[in-house]
Design a protein around this motif. Structure first.
Motif, PDB file in Angstrom:
ATOM      1  N   ARG A  75       5.151 -20.523 -23.234  1.00 11.54           N
ATOM      2  CA  ARG A  75       5.341 -21.231 -21.982  1.00 11.54           C
ATOM      3  C   ARG A  75       6.807 -21.551 -21.700  1.00 11.54           C
ATOM      4  O   ARG A  75       7.166 -21.833 -20.571  1.00 11.54           O
ATOM      5  N   ARG A  76       7.610 -21.465 -22.748  1.00  7.87           N
ATOM      6  CA  ARG A  76       9.044 -21.661 -22.482  1.00  7.87           C
ATOM      7  C   ARG A  76       9.582 -20.511 -21.654  1.00  7.87           C
ATOM      8  O   ARG A  76      10.598 -20.636 -20.984  1.00  7.87           O
ATOM      9  N   GLY A 119       6.845 -20.677 -18.079  1.00 11.52           N
ATOM     10  CA  GLY A 119       6.916 -21.902 -17.294  1.00 11.52           C
ATOM     11  C   GLY A 119       5.575 -22.567 -17.049  1.00 11.52           C
ATOM     12  O   GLY A 119       5.488 -23.540 -16.313  1.00 11.52           O
TER      13      GLY A 119
END
Lengths: 157, 81
Positions: B47-48, B51
């Motif tokens: 998710r880094r 987003g």
């Protein structure tokens, strides 16, 4: 009573009668244990994302039903023993589902079967739209942070 | 100060796609939606990078794993793709 969804992947070259036999048996298991079968959704032959038992294609059937845990165990036991079934997976969709309400819901949605396909297309379009929107937001946000950081930098200097 | 300037260049706020659009469902039966969140090799995108918010990332990971089980998505993708 819970609502379950079981995916069954048959060998692609299996005769339709054989498939029917397995599905009928599974359906009977659901009703015998006091559950309700909502629908058999046959996806048809699809290419598998990876080979299973050296097969590249499989026949997908989605089964939607209400039942209790023991019914699922019985179904899975049968599927596990059947060598013509490549893969199966059961997912609990909803706990404490009401089969009557679901049936009524299915009946109303069945009256307008044509609405299903355009709906799928619109979600795809919506997905594209959101990415565009998200990008627009991102650039806006970036612009905002830039202006917000400016005085800070000036202050530090 | 130079570091800060550099950072500003690369800074880009990412928005969780599923928070932005409630119509977009995370469902293992829709591998085409899930495909955006896996690499060509078939790995789940962190998710880094994507987003996605924590809640949706958890949901997403679960549904991707389900889709893998019924061969709608690969466990190991073809890197030639």
């Amino acid at each position: 009573m819970n609502r379950y969804e079981t995916f069954i992947i048959f060998e692609a070259d299996l005769a339709e009668e054989d498939r029917k036999m397995v599905l009928d048996r599974v359906g009977a298991l659901v009703s015998d244990s006091g559950g309700t079968t909502i629908l058999f959704d046959e996806w048809g032959t699809k290419k598998l994302a990876y080979p299973i038992r050296k097969k590249n294609q499989g026949y997908y059937v989605r089964m939607d039903y209400c039942g209790r845990g023991p019914a699922v165990e019985a179904i899975e036991r049968i599927l596990r023993q059947d060598t013509r079934v490549l893969r199966f997976m059961t997912v609990r969709m909803e706990a404490d589902a009401d089969p009557e309400a679901l049936k009524a819901e299915m009946a109303t949605s069945a009256q307008e079967p044509a609405s299903e396909e355009p709906a799928g297309e619109s979600t795809e379009e919506a997905a594209k739209e959101t990415t565009e929107e998200a990008e627009a937001h991102a650039s806006d946000a970036a612009a905002e942070t830039e202006t917000a950081e400016e005085p800070q930098i000036a202050g530090k200097e | 100060m130079a570091v800060m300037n550099k950072r500003r260049f690369f800074h880009r706020r990412k928005v969780c796609r599923f928070c932005a659009d409630s119509k977009l469902r995370i469902d293992y039966k829709e591998p085409n939606t899930l495909k955006y969140f896996i690499t060509e090799r078939g790995k789940i995108i962190p998710r880094r990078i994507s987003g996605t918010c924590a809640r949706h990332q958890r949901h997403l990971a679960l549904e991707i794993k389900r889709a893998r089980k019924i061969a709608l998505l690969p466990y190991v993708g073809n890197y030639e793709q």
